[in-house]
Design a protein around this motif. Sequence first.
Motif, PDB file in Angstrom:
ATOM      1  N   PRO A 311       0.864  -1.270  -0.092  1.00 53.56           N
ATOM      2  CA  PRO A 311       0.031   0.016   0.048  1.00 53.56           C
ATOM      3  C   PRO A 311       0.959   1.289  -0.061  1.00 53.56           C
ATOM      4  N   MET A 312       2.207   1.011   0.621  1.00 53.71           N
ATOM      5  CA  MET A 312       2.837   2.296   0.614  1.00 53.71           C
ATOM      6  C   MET A 312       3.302   2.840  -0.770  1.00 53.71           C
ATOM      7  N   VAL A 313       3.704   1.629  -1.704  1.00 56.19           N
ATOM      8  CA  VAL A 313       4.105   1.928  -3.078  1.00 56.19           C
ATOM      9  C   VAL A 313       2.926   2.790  -3.923  1.00 56.19           C
ATOM     10  N   LYS A 314       1.779   2.147  -3.518  1.00 52.91           N
ATOM     11  CA  LYS A 314       0.659   2.957  -4.438  1.00 52.91           C
ATOM     12  C   LYS A 314       0.465   4.156  -3.884  1.00 52.91           C
ATOM     13  N   ARG A 315       0.401   4.619  -2.679  1.00 55.01           N
ATOM     14  CA  ARG A 315       0.252   5.657  -1.948  1.00 55.01           C
ATOM     15  C   ARG A 315       1.259   6.539  -2.468  1.00 55.01           C
ATOM     16  N   LEU A 316       2.310   6.203  -2.420  1.00 51.72           N
ATOM     17  CA  LEU A 316       3.467   7.242  -2.853  1.00 51.72           C
ATOM     18  C   LEU A 316       3.504   7.826  -4.370  1.00 51.72           C
ATOM     19  N   PHE A 317       3.247   6.541  -5.192  1.00 55.58           N
ATOM     20  CA  PHE A 317       3.133   6.775  -6.491  1.00 55.58           C
ATOM     21  C   PHE A 317       1.756   7.880  -6.876  1.00 55.58           C
ATOM     22  N   ARG A 318       0.592   7.570  -6.262  1.00 59.41           N
ATOM     23  CA  ARG A 318      -0.345   8.549  -6.327  1.00 59.41           C
ATOM     24  C   ARG A 318      -0.077  10.219  -5.968  1.00 59.41           C
ATOM     25  N   GLU A 319       0.529   9.922  -4.621  1.00 60.81           N
ATOM     26  CA  GLU A 319       1.194  11.332  -3.960  1.00 60.81           C
ATOM     27  C   GLU A 319       1.860  11.974  -5.125  1.00 60.81           C
ATOM     28  N   ALA A 320       2.737  11.347  -5.489  1.00 63.06           N
ATOM     29  CA  ALA A 320       3.891  12.013  -6.413  1.00 63.06           C
ATOM     30  C   ALA A 320       3.253  12.679  -7.741  1.00 63.06           C
ATOM     31  N   PHE A 321       2.415  11.762  -8.227  1.00 59.21           N
ATOM     32  CA  PHE A 321       1.490  12.160  -9.407  1.00 59.21           C
ATOM     33  C   PHE A 321       0.786  13.450  -9.223  1.00 59.21           C
ATOM     34  N   GLU A 322       0.147  13.497  -8.046  1.00 63.93           N
ATOM     35  CA  GLU A 322      -0.969  14.517  -7.775  1.00 63.93           C
ATOM     36  C   GLU A 322       0.082  15.881  -7.284  1.00 63.93           C
ATOM     37  N   VAL A 323       1.018  15.669  -6.760  1.00 65.52           N
ATOM     38  CA  VAL A 323       2.077  16.669  -6.356  1.00 65.52           C
ATOM     39  C   VAL A 323       2.640  17.282  -7.581  1.00 65.52           C
ATOM     40  N   THR A 324       2.905  16.771  -8.609  1.00 71.08           N
ATOM     41  CA  THR A 324       3.549  17.245  -9.697  1.00 71.08           C
ATOM     42  C   THR A 324       2.345  17.832 -10.781  1.00 71.08           C
ATOM     43  N   TYR A 325       1.441  17.041 -10.877  1.00 72.02           N
ATOM     44  CA  TYR A 325       0.127  17.688 -11.657  1.00 72.02           C
ATOM     45  C   TYR A 325      -0.226  19.128 -10.996  1.00 72.02           C
ATOM     46  N   GLU A 326      -0.132  19.012  -9.871  1.00 70.70           N
ATOM     47  CA  GLU A 326      -0.695  20.617  -9.216  1.00 70.70           C
ATOM     48  C   GLU A 326       0.440  21.752  -9.632  1.00 70.70           C
ATOM     49  N   LYS A 327       1.495  21.182 -10.110  1.00 71.43           N
ATOM     50  CA  LYS A 327       2.866  22.168 -10.448  1.00 71.43           C
ATOM     51  C   LYS A 327       2.692  22.451 -12.075  1.00 71.43           C
ATOM     52  N   LEU A 328       1.781  21.869 -12.834  1.00 71.45           N
ATOM     53  CA  LEU A 328       1.777  21.790 -14.324  1.00 71.45           C
ATOM     54  C   LEU A 328       1.365  23.285 -14.640  1.00 71.45           C
ATOM     55  N   SER A 329       1.940  23.712 -15.631  1.00 70.12           N
ATOM     56  CA  SER A 329       1.774  25.391 -16.073  1.00 70.12           C
ATOM     57  C   SER A 329       0.366  25.256 -16.443  1.00 70.12           C
ATOM     58  N   TRP A 330      -0.231  24.335 -17.259  1.00 73.32           N
ATOM     59  CA  TRP A 330      -1.466  24.176 -17.720  1.00 73.32           C
ATOM     60  C   TRP A 330      -1.944  23.040 -17.491  1.00 73.32           C
ATOM     61  N   ARG A 331      -3.156  22.857 -17.013  1.00 74.66           N
ATOM     62  CA  ARG A 331      -3.994  21.628 -16.513  1.00 74.66           C
ATOM     63  C   ARG A 331      -5.556  21.863 -17.124  1.00 74.66           C
ATOM     64  N   PRO A 332      -6.032  20.690 -17.631  1.00 74.23           N
ATOM     65  CA  PRO A 332      -7.309  20.651 -18.172  1.00 74.23           C
ATOM     66  C   PRO A 332      -8.323  21.098 -16.934  1.00 74.23           C
ATOM     67  N   ASP A 333      -7.955  20.323 -15.503  1.00 76.39           N
ATOM     68  CA  ASP A 333      -9.117  20.576 -14.631  1.00 76.39           C
ATOM     69  C   ASP A 333      -8.422  21.088 -13.443  1.00 76.39           C
TER      70      ASP A 333
END
Length: 333
Positions: A311-333
Amino acid sequence: MTYPFKIERLASLQAAARRIADLQGRAAILGGGLELLDFARSGADQTPEILIPIRQIAPMSYIETRSGEIRIGAGTSIAEIADSTGIRRVAWPLTESANAVGSSQIRSQSTLAGNLLQRPRCWYFRNGISCFKNGGNTCPAATGDNRYHAIFGGGPTYSVFQSDPGLALCALQATLVIVSPDGERTMPVTDLYVDPKQDASREHVLKPGEIIREIRITPLTDRYVGTFMKIRERSGFDFATVSIALIYNNFHGRFKDIRVYLGGVAPRPYVPEKALNQIQYKKLGRGEIPPAADLAAEGAAPLEHNAYKIPMVKRLFREAFEVTYEKLSWRPD
Ligand SMILES: Cc1cc2nc3c(=O)[nH]c(=O)nc-3n(C[C@H](O)[C@H](O)[C@H](O)COP(=O)(O)OP(=O)(O)OC[C@H]3O[C@@H](n4cnc5c(N)ncnc54)[C@H](O)[C@@H]3O)c2cc1C
Ligand code: SF4
Protein backbone atom coordinates in the motif's frame (compact mmCIF):
# COMPACT_ATOMS: atom_id res chain seq x y z
CA MET A 1 40.94 2.61 17.03
CA THR A 2 43.48 1.48 14.41
CA TYR A 3 41.93 1.03 10.99
CA PRO A 4 43.03 -1.94 8.89
CA PHE A 5 44.00 0.04 5.77
CA LYS A 6 46.76 2.28 4.37
CA ILE A 7 46.14 5.59 2.61
CA GLU A 8 47.97 6.02 -0.71
CA ARG A 9 48.18 9.35 -2.54
CA LEU A 10 48.54 9.23 -6.33
CA ALA A 11 49.16 11.95 -8.87
CA SER A 12 46.30 11.34 -11.30
CA LEU A 13 42.98 9.52 -11.70
CA GLN A 14 44.56 7.35 -14.42
CA ALA A 15 47.33 6.28 -12.01
CA ALA A 16 44.72 5.51 -9.34
CA ALA A 17 42.69 3.47 -11.84
CA ARG A 18 45.80 1.44 -12.80
CA ARG A 19 46.80 0.88 -9.19
CA ILE A 20 43.32 -0.33 -8.19
CA ALA A 21 43.05 -2.57 -11.27
CA ASP A 22 46.46 -4.12 -10.51
CA LEU A 23 45.49 -4.86 -6.91
CA GLN A 24 42.16 -6.50 -7.96
CA GLY A 25 39.90 -5.60 -5.06
CA ARG A 26 42.57 -4.97 -2.43
CA ALA A 27 42.48 -1.20 -3.07
CA ALA A 28 39.59 1.24 -3.50
CA ILE A 29 38.77 4.90 -3.94
CA LEU A 30 38.06 6.82 -0.76
CA GLY A 31 35.19 9.29 -1.11
CA GLY A 32 33.73 10.68 2.12
CA GLY A 33 34.77 7.43 3.83
CA LEU A 34 31.43 6.94 5.61
CA GLU A 35 30.73 3.58 4.05
CA LEU A 36 34.29 2.31 4.25
CA LEU A 37 34.69 3.33 7.91
CA ASP A 38 31.34 1.76 8.72
CA PHE A 39 32.60 -1.59 7.43
CA ALA A 40 35.94 -1.21 9.20
CA ARG A 41 34.17 -0.55 12.52
CA SER A 42 31.62 -3.36 12.08
CA GLY A 43 34.32 -5.93 11.45
CA ALA A 44 32.48 -7.14 8.30
CA ASP A 45 35.11 -8.34 5.85
CA GLN A 46 34.59 -5.59 3.24
CA THR A 47 37.46 -3.18 3.88
CA PRO A 48 40.18 -2.89 1.22
CA GLU A 49 43.83 -2.80 2.36
CA ILE A 50 44.63 0.42 0.49
CA LEU A 51 42.47 3.52 0.11
CA ILE A 52 43.15 6.26 -2.45
CA PRO A 53 41.51 9.58 -1.51
CA ILE A 54 39.81 10.90 -4.63
CA ARG A 55 39.45 14.49 -3.45
CA GLN A 56 43.24 14.86 -3.23
CA ILE A 57 43.96 13.62 -6.78
CA ALA A 58 42.16 16.21 -8.88
CA PRO A 59 39.49 18.87 -8.43
CA MET A 60 36.58 16.50 -7.94
CA SER A 61 34.19 18.74 -6.10
CA TYR A 62 32.40 21.12 -8.48
CA ILE A 63 29.03 21.89 -10.04
CA GLU A 64 29.19 23.70 -13.38
CA THR A 65 27.17 24.18 -16.56
CA ARG A 66 29.02 23.38 -19.78
CA SER A 67 27.84 22.44 -23.30
CA GLY A 68 24.21 22.69 -22.14
CA GLU A 69 24.72 20.14 -19.35
CA ILE A 70 25.09 20.30 -15.59
CA ARG A 71 28.36 18.63 -14.66
CA ILE A 72 28.93 17.46 -11.11
CA GLY A 73 32.32 16.25 -9.90
CA ALA A 74 32.09 12.76 -8.38
CA GLY A 75 33.59 14.02 -5.11
CA THR A 76 30.98 16.78 -4.65
CA SER A 77 29.24 16.44 -1.32
CA ILE A 78 25.51 15.74 -1.05
CA ALA A 79 25.23 18.98 0.98
CA GLU A 80 26.73 21.03 -1.89
CA ILE A 81 24.24 19.42 -4.28
CA ALA A 82 21.34 20.18 -1.92
CA ASP A 83 22.46 23.84 -1.72
CA SER A 84 23.08 24.40 -5.45
CA THR A 85 20.65 26.91 -6.94
CA GLY A 86 21.68 25.83 -10.47
CA ILE A 87 20.58 22.26 -9.77
CA ARG A 88 17.42 23.40 -7.98
CA ARG A 89 16.39 25.42 -11.04
CA VAL A 90 16.69 22.72 -13.73
CA ALA A 91 17.10 19.37 -11.94
CA TRP A 92 15.08 19.86 -8.76
CA PRO A 93 14.29 16.15 -8.12
CA LEU A 94 18.04 15.80 -7.43
CA THR A 95 17.86 18.70 -4.92
CA GLU A 96 14.89 17.06 -3.20
CA SER A 97 16.67 13.71 -3.06
CA ALA A 98 19.86 15.27 -1.68
CA ASN A 99 17.87 16.98 1.07
CA ALA A 100 16.35 13.60 1.97
CA VAL A 101 19.75 11.99 2.70
CA GLY A 102 20.46 11.24 6.39
CA SER A 103 21.36 14.21 8.60
CA SER A 104 23.20 17.45 7.73
CA GLN A 105 26.44 15.88 9.00
CA ILE A 106 25.97 12.85 6.73
CA ARG A 107 25.18 15.11 3.76
CA SER A 108 28.33 17.15 4.34
CA GLN A 109 30.59 14.11 4.45
CA SER A 110 29.05 11.91 1.72
CA THR A 111 30.26 12.26 -1.86
CA LEU A 112 27.89 11.78 -4.77
CA ALA A 113 29.84 8.81 -6.20
CA GLY A 114 30.18 7.18 -2.76
CA ASN A 115 26.43 7.55 -2.30
CA LEU A 116 25.70 5.94 -5.69
CA LEU A 117 27.97 3.02 -4.84
CA GLN A 118 26.87 2.46 -1.23
CA ARG A 119 26.29 -1.17 -0.34
CA PRO A 120 22.96 -2.51 1.03
CA ARG A 121 22.00 -1.66 4.59
CA CYS A 122 20.77 -5.27 5.10
CA TRP A 123 21.57 -6.11 8.73
CA TYR A 124 22.70 -9.67 7.99
CA PHE A 125 25.26 -8.39 5.50
CA ARG A 126 26.38 -5.44 7.66
CA ASN A 127 26.92 -7.73 10.63
CA GLY A 128 29.11 -10.09 8.65
CA ILE A 129 26.60 -12.97 8.57
CA SER A 130 27.35 -15.26 5.65
CA CYS A 131 25.25 -14.43 2.56
CA PHE A 132 25.58 -13.98 -1.22
CA LYS A 133 27.22 -10.58 -0.72
CA ASN A 134 30.03 -11.67 1.56
CA GLY A 135 31.20 -14.92 0.10
CA GLY A 136 28.33 -17.19 1.16
CA ASN A 137 25.72 -18.93 -0.97
CA THR A 138 22.46 -18.30 0.88
CA CYS A 139 20.26 -15.36 1.80
CA PRO A 140 19.28 -15.55 5.47
CA ALA A 141 16.90 -12.61 4.97
CA ALA A 142 14.71 -14.66 2.61
CA THR A 143 13.25 -16.58 5.54
CA GLY A 144 14.49 -14.40 8.41
CA ASP A 145 13.84 -10.84 9.48
CA ASN A 146 12.91 -9.32 6.13
CA ARG A 147 10.92 -6.25 7.21
CA TYR A 148 13.02 -3.86 5.13
CA HIS A 149 13.74 -6.10 2.17
CA ALA A 150 12.63 -6.35 -1.48
CA ILE A 151 9.08 -6.90 -2.68
CA PHE A 152 10.04 -6.72 -6.38
CA GLY A 153 12.81 -8.39 -8.35
CA GLY A 154 14.21 -10.23 -5.37
CA GLY A 155 16.07 -13.54 -5.37
CA PRO A 156 18.64 -14.70 -4.79
CA THR A 157 19.35 -11.50 -2.79
CA TYR A 158 16.50 -9.41 -1.32
CA SER A 159 18.50 -6.28 -0.44
CA VAL A 160 17.03 -2.95 -1.52
CA PHE A 161 18.34 0.07 -3.42
CA GLN A 162 18.92 2.91 -0.92
CA SER A 163 20.60 5.80 -2.74
CA ASP A 164 18.16 8.73 -2.77
CA PRO A 165 20.26 10.79 -5.25
CA GLY A 166 20.77 7.64 -7.34
CA LEU A 167 17.01 7.31 -7.82
CA ALA A 168 16.67 10.96 -8.88
CA LEU A 169 19.61 10.63 -11.29
CA CYS A 170 17.90 7.63 -12.95
CA ALA A 171 14.75 9.72 -13.53
CA LEU A 172 16.91 12.59 -14.82
CA GLN A 173 18.59 10.16 -17.26
CA ALA A 174 21.99 11.25 -15.99
CA THR A 175 25.24 10.01 -17.51
CA LEU A 176 28.37 8.89 -15.66
CA VAL A 177 31.88 9.66 -16.89
CA ILE A 178 34.11 6.73 -15.90
CA VAL A 179 37.90 6.66 -15.90
CA SER A 180 39.63 3.30 -16.25
CA PRO A 181 43.23 2.18 -16.96
CA ASP A 182 42.26 2.08 -20.68
CA GLY A 183 40.83 5.62 -20.87
CA GLU A 184 37.46 7.22 -20.33
CA ARG A 185 33.89 6.21 -21.23
CA THR A 186 30.36 7.34 -20.48
CA MET A 187 27.46 5.23 -19.26
CA PRO A 188 23.81 6.00 -18.41
CA VAL A 189 23.32 5.81 -14.66
CA THR A 190 20.42 3.41 -15.30
CA ASP A 191 23.00 0.87 -16.56
CA LEU A 192 25.10 1.10 -13.39
CA TYR A 193 23.14 -1.35 -11.28
CA VAL A 194 23.39 -5.13 -11.60
CA ASP A 195 20.43 -7.48 -11.96
CA PRO A 196 20.83 -9.78 -8.92
CA LYS A 197 19.77 -12.73 -11.07
CA GLN A 198 23.00 -12.17 -13.04
CA ASP A 199 25.21 -11.57 -10.00
CA ALA A 200 23.90 -11.49 -6.42
CA SER A 201 27.28 -10.69 -4.91
CA ARG A 202 27.52 -7.07 -6.11
CA GLU A 203 25.30 -4.08 -6.82
CA HIS A 204 27.06 -2.20 -9.62
CA VAL A 205 28.86 -3.10 -12.83
CA LEU A 206 32.10 -1.14 -12.27
CA LYS A 207 35.23 -3.27 -12.47
CA PRO A 208 38.21 -2.79 -10.14
CA GLY A 209 40.05 0.27 -11.44
CA GLU A 210 36.96 2.01 -12.83
CA ILE A 211 36.45 5.38 -11.16
CA ILE A 212 33.46 7.70 -11.51
CA ARG A 213 34.88 11.10 -12.43
CA GLU A 214 31.76 13.13 -13.22
CA ILE A 215 27.96 12.99 -13.40
CA ARG A 216 26.20 14.85 -16.24
CA ILE A 217 22.57 15.93 -16.40
CA THR A 218 20.55 17.48 -19.22
CA PRO A 219 18.52 20.32 -17.67
CA LEU A 220 14.74 19.87 -17.56
CA THR A 221 12.81 22.40 -19.65
CA ASP A 222 9.74 24.18 -18.32
CA ARG A 223 7.50 21.56 -19.97
CA TYR A 224 8.65 19.05 -17.37
CA VAL A 225 7.49 18.49 -13.81
CA GLY A 226 9.03 16.10 -11.34
CA THR A 227 9.64 15.24 -7.74
CA PHE A 228 11.48 12.97 -5.32
CA MET A 229 9.53 11.66 -2.31
CA LYS A 230 10.42 9.23 0.44
CA ILE A 231 8.64 7.36 3.23
CA ARG A 232 10.93 6.58 6.18
CA GLU A 233 10.39 5.31 9.69
CA ARG A 234 11.90 8.20 11.65
CA SER A 235 11.07 11.59 10.21
CA GLY A 236 14.43 13.38 10.00
CA PHE A 237 17.09 10.73 9.64
CA ASP A 238 16.58 7.42 7.92
CA PHE A 239 16.90 5.38 4.77
CA ALA A 240 13.83 4.99 2.55
CA THR A 241 11.24 2.37 3.33
CA VAL A 242 9.78 3.31 -0.06
CA SER A 243 10.89 6.21 -2.27
CA ILE A 244 9.99 7.54 -5.70
CA ALA A 245 11.59 9.75 -8.33
CA LEU A 246 9.10 10.93 -10.96
CA ILE A 247 9.49 13.16 -14.02
CA TYR A 248 7.16 13.72 -16.97
CA ASN A 249 6.46 16.05 -19.80
CA ASN A 250 3.24 17.98 -20.42
CA PHE A 251 3.21 17.29 -24.16
CA HIS A 252 0.32 19.16 -25.80
CA GLY A 253 -1.96 18.21 -22.92
CA ARG A 254 -0.79 14.60 -22.58
CA PHE A 255 1.39 12.72 -20.08
CA LYS A 256 4.57 11.99 -22.03
CA ASP A 257 8.11 10.79 -21.39
CA ILE A 258 7.13 9.54 -17.93
CA ARG A 259 10.06 8.28 -15.88
CA VAL A 260 9.30 6.61 -12.56
CA TYR A 261 11.82 4.82 -10.35
CA LEU A 262 11.04 3.30 -6.97
CA GLY A 263 13.61 2.84 -4.19
CA GLY A 264 13.54 0.71 -1.04
CA VAL A 265 11.56 -2.04 -2.77
CA ALA A 266 13.95 -3.92 -5.09
CA PRO A 267 17.68 -4.68 -5.31
CA ARG A 268 18.04 -1.92 -7.93
CA PRO A 269 15.93 1.08 -8.99
CA TYR A 270 12.54 -0.39 -9.90
CA VAL A 271 10.33 0.75 -12.79
CA PRO A 272 6.60 -0.03 -12.29
CA GLU A 273 6.01 -0.77 -16.00
CA LYS A 274 2.30 -1.62 -15.84
CA ALA A 275 1.45 1.61 -14.02
CA LEU A 276 3.51 3.59 -16.53
CA ASN A 277 1.82 1.99 -19.52
CA GLN A 278 -1.56 2.81 -17.98
CA ILE A 279 -0.86 6.56 -17.96
CA GLN A 280 1.74 7.19 -20.71
CA TYR A 281 0.30 9.36 -23.55
CA LYS A 282 -3.07 9.68 -21.81
CA LYS A 283 -4.74 13.12 -21.83
CA LEU A 284 -3.71 15.12 -18.78
CA GLY A 285 -6.31 14.64 -16.08
CA ARG A 286 -6.42 13.88 -12.38
CA GLY A 287 -8.75 10.94 -13.08
CA GLU A 288 -5.92 9.04 -14.79
CA ILE A 289 -3.83 8.91 -11.61
CA PRO A 290 -5.74 6.49 -9.28
CA PRO A 291 -6.03 3.60 -11.79
CA ALA A 292 -2.31 3.89 -12.56
CA ALA A 293 -1.46 3.98 -8.84
CA ASP A 294 -3.49 0.79 -8.34
CA LEU A 295 -1.17 -0.92 -10.84
CA ALA A 296 2.05 0.41 -9.27
CA ALA A 297 2.52 -2.66 -7.08
CA GLU A 298 1.56 -5.21 -9.78
CA GLY A 299 3.96 -8.15 -9.70
CA ALA A 300 5.00 -7.60 -6.07
CA ALA A 301 6.16 -10.78 -4.33
CA PRO A 302 6.44 -9.80 -0.67
CA LEU A 303 8.33 -11.87 1.87
CA GLU A 304 6.87 -12.87 5.25
CA HIS A 305 7.30 -9.49 6.97
CA ASN A 306 7.21 -6.80 4.28
CA ALA A 307 3.78 -6.89 2.55
CA TYR A 308 3.12 -3.56 4.33
CA LYS A 309 5.19 -1.92 1.56
CA ILE A 310 2.54 -2.67 -1.10
CA PRO A 311 0.00 0.00 0.00
CA MET A 312 2.94 2.39 0.55
CA VAL A 313 4.04 1.98 -3.08
CA LYS A 314 0.53 2.74 -4.35
CA ARG A 315 0.15 5.72 -2.01
CA LEU A 316 3.51 7.24 -2.88
CA PHE A 317 2.96 6.76 -6.63
CA ARG A 318 -0.41 8.54 -6.36
CA GLU A 319 0.96 11.35 -4.18
CA ALA A 320 3.94 11.97 -6.48
CA PHE A 321 1.65 12.30 -9.51
CA GLU A 322 -0.77 14.52 -7.61
CA VAL A 323 2.00 16.83 -6.35
CA THR A 324 3.52 17.20 -9.82
CA TYR A 325 0.13 17.57 -11.50
CA GLU A 326 -0.54 20.59 -9.29
CA LYS A 327 2.71 22.14 -10.53
CA LEU A 328 1.87 21.89 -14.26
CA SER A 329 1.77 25.28 -15.92
CA TRP A 330 -1.38 24.22 -17.81
CA ARG A 331 -4.01 21.76 -16.55
CA PRO A 332 -7.35 20.82 -18.05
CA ASP A 333 -9.07 20.51 -14.64
C1 LIG B 1 23.85 7.01 9.28
C2 LIG B 1 23.77 7.09 7.78
C3 LIG B 1 22.58 7.52 7.20
C4 LIG B 1 22.50 7.59 5.80
N1 LIG B 1 21.31 7.96 5.25
C5 LIG B 1 21.19 7.97 3.90
C6 LIG B 1 19.96 8.30 3.27
O1 LIG B 1 18.95 8.59 3.91
N2 LIG B 1 19.92 8.28 1.91
C7 LIG B 1 20.99 7.96 1.13
O2 LIG B 1 20.90 8.00 -0.08
N3 LIG B 1 22.18 7.64 1.70
C8 LIG B 1 22.30 7.64 3.04
N4 LIG B 1 23.50 7.31 3.62
C9 LIG B 1 24.64 6.99 2.73
C10 LIG B 1 25.64 8.16 2.72
O3 LIG B 1 25.01 9.30 2.17
C11 LIG B 1 26.92 7.93 1.88
O4 LIG B 1 26.61 8.09 0.59
C12 LIG B 1 27.53 6.64 1.94
O5 LIG B 1 27.63 6.27 3.31
C13 LIG B 1 28.92 6.61 1.27
O6 LIG B 1 29.41 7.87 0.81
P1 LIG B 1 30.94 8.24 0.94
O7 LIG B 1 31.24 9.41 0.07
O8 LIG B 1 31.30 8.37 2.38
O9 LIG B 1 31.58 6.98 0.26
P2 LIG B 1 32.87 6.11 0.66
O10 LIG B 1 32.63 5.41 1.95
O11 LIG B 1 34.11 6.91 0.56
O12 LIG B 1 32.83 5.08 -0.56
C14 LIG B 1 31.75 4.18 -0.78
C15 LIG B 1 32.14 3.21 -1.90
O13 LIG B 1 32.22 3.89 -3.14
C16 LIG B 1 33.54 3.76 -3.71
N5 LIG B 1 33.81 5.05 -4.35
C17 LIG B 1 33.75 6.27 -3.78
N6 LIG B 1 33.95 7.22 -4.71
C18 LIG B 1 34.18 6.58 -5.89
C19 LIG B 1 34.43 7.02 -7.24
N7 LIG B 1 34.49 8.31 -7.56
N8 LIG B 1 34.58 6.07 -8.20
C20 LIG B 1 34.51 4.75 -7.89
N9 LIG B 1 34.28 4.28 -6.64
C21 LIG B 1 34.10 5.19 -5.65
C22 LIG B 1 34.45 3.44 -2.52
O14 LIG B 1 35.60 2.77 -2.94
C23 LIG B 1 33.52 2.58 -1.68
O15 LIG B 1 33.48 1.28 -2.19
C24 LIG B 1 23.62 7.25 5.00
C25 LIG B 1 24.82 6.83 5.60
C26 LIG B 1 24.90 6.76 6.97
C27 LIG B 1 26.19 6.28 7.58
S1 SF4 C 1 19.23 -9.69 1.37
FE1 SF4 C 1 21.19 -9.73 0.22
S2 SF4 C 1 22.56 -8.66 1.61
FE2 SF4 C 1 20.84 -9.33 2.89
S3 SF4 C 1 21.30 -11.37 3.67
FE3 SF4 C 1 20.24 -11.68 1.75
S4 SF4 C 1 21.92 -11.86 0.23
FE4 SF4 C 1 22.78 -10.87 2.04
